[in-house]
Motif scaffolding. Sequence first.
Motif, PDB file in Angstrom:
ATOM      1  N   ARG A  35       0.834  -1.201   0.000  1.00 36.94           N
ATOM      2  CA  ARG A  35       0.000   0.000   0.000  1.00 36.94           C
ATOM      3  C   ARG A  35       0.876   1.261   0.000  1.00 36.94           C
ATOM      4  O   ARG A  35       0.637   2.194  -0.765  1.00 36.94           O
ATOM      5  CB  ARG A  35      -0.941   0.013   1.201  1.00 36.94           C
ATOM      6  CG  ARG A  35      -1.843   1.239   1.245  1.00 36.94           C
ATOM      7  CD  ARG A  35      -2.774   1.221   2.447  1.00 36.94           C
ATOM      8  NE  ARG A  35      -3.751   0.156   2.288  1.00 36.94           N
ATOM      9  CZ  ARG A  35      -3.951  -0.820   3.174  1.00 36.94           C
ATOM     10  NH1 ARG A  35      -3.259  -0.865   4.291  1.00 36.94           N
ATOM     11  NH2 ARG A  35      -4.851  -1.753   2.954  1.00 36.94           N
ATOM     12  N   TRP A  39       1.000   3.849  -3.055  1.00 37.37           N
ATOM     13  CA  TRP A  39       0.605   5.232  -2.779  1.00 37.37           C
ATOM     14  C   TRP A  39       1.726   6.199  -3.158  1.00 37.37           C
ATOM     15  O   TRP A  39       1.478   7.273  -3.699  1.00 37.37           O
ATOM     16  CB  TRP A  39       0.205   5.424  -1.322  1.00 37.37           C
ATOM     17  CG  TRP A  39      -0.427   6.759  -1.121  1.00 37.37           C
ATOM     18  CD1 TRP A  39       0.174   7.916  -0.711  1.00 37.37           C
ATOM     19  CD2 TRP A  39      -1.783   7.112  -1.391  1.00 37.37           C
ATOM     20  NE1 TRP A  39      -0.717   8.953  -0.690  1.00 37.37           N
ATOM     21  CE2 TRP A  39      -1.936   8.479  -1.102  1.00 37.37           C
ATOM     22  CE3 TRP A  39      -2.889   6.393  -1.839  1.00 37.37           C
ATOM     23  CZ2 TRP A  39      -3.141   9.154  -1.255  1.00 37.37           C
ATOM     24  CZ3 TRP A  39      -4.093   7.059  -1.982  1.00 37.37           C
ATOM     25  CH2 TRP A  39      -4.209   8.423  -1.696  1.00 37.37           C
ATOM     26  N   PHE A  68      -7.470   4.691  -5.894  1.00 34.52           N
ATOM     27  CA  PHE A  68      -6.893   5.653  -4.954  1.00 34.52           C
ATOM     28  C   PHE A  68      -7.891   6.716  -4.485  1.00 34.52           C
ATOM     29  O   PHE A  68      -7.585   7.487  -3.590  1.00 34.52           O
ATOM     30  CB  PHE A  68      -5.690   6.359  -5.610  1.00 34.52           C
ATOM     31  CG  PHE A  68      -4.574   5.425  -5.919  1.00 34.52           C
ATOM     32  CD1 PHE A  68      -3.568   5.193  -4.990  1.00 34.52           C
ATOM     33  CD2 PHE A  68      -4.510   4.761  -7.136  1.00 34.52           C
ATOM     34  CE1 PHE A  68      -2.522   4.322  -5.267  1.00 34.52           C
ATOM     35  CE2 PHE A  68      -3.475   3.888  -7.429  1.00 34.52           C
ATOM     36  CZ  PHE A  68      -2.483   3.674  -6.488  1.00 34.52           C
ATOM     37  N   ARG A  72      -5.517   6.683   1.044  1.00 29.60           N
ATOM     38  CA  ARG A  72      -4.470   5.686   1.268  1.00 29.60           C
ATOM     39  C   ARG A  72      -4.947   4.483   2.074  1.00 29.60           C
ATOM     40  O   ARG A  72      -4.662   3.340   1.733  1.00 29.60           O
ATOM     41  CB  ARG A  72      -3.291   6.365   1.976  1.00 29.60           C
ATOM     42  CG  ARG A  72      -2.137   5.457   2.210  1.00 29.60           C
ATOM     43  CD  ARG A  72      -1.013   6.200   2.918  1.00 29.60           C
ATOM     44  NE  ARG A  72       0.125   5.325   3.080  1.00 29.60           N
ATOM     45  CZ  ARG A  72       1.372   5.715   3.027  1.00 29.60           C
ATOM     46  NH1 ARG A  72       1.652   6.980   2.838  1.00 29.60           N
ATOM     47  NH2 ARG A  72       2.348   4.855   3.194  1.00 29.60           N
TER      48      ARG A  72
END
Length: 123
Positions: A35, A39, A68, A72
């Motif tokens: 993640r 991100w 997205f 996040r």
Amino acid sequence: KDYLQSEFSLENYLFWTRIDLYERNYEKLDTKAARAAAWDIYSTFVSETSIMQVNLSYDTYAVTFEPFKFGRDALVPTQRLFTEAKDEIWMLMETDSFARFRSTAAFGDLAGEEAGGRSSFTT
């Protein structure tokens, strides 16, 4: 890399290589690390506020942005999260930046150095 920087296209190269690294290492990452990596790629190269935003078509941007849009913490990373954008940037580099690079002296020098003067580059 140096040529792309001189062409103001370095962000395309960096974007492509970061995604390639993300995809190759995805299996080794836990969800939190995946993640964070995804991100970081998004915020560096795709986000409207990015200082190195790549030029994606509307449709590719929409597909890339979708996972997205809720932030996040809501992101569910996958190995192929950026595939469409990566492929589009590759095509852009191949048909635009690389096409111009092939006509430069630097390309001629590289082609001459390849395999002792025998080039494997296509023109």
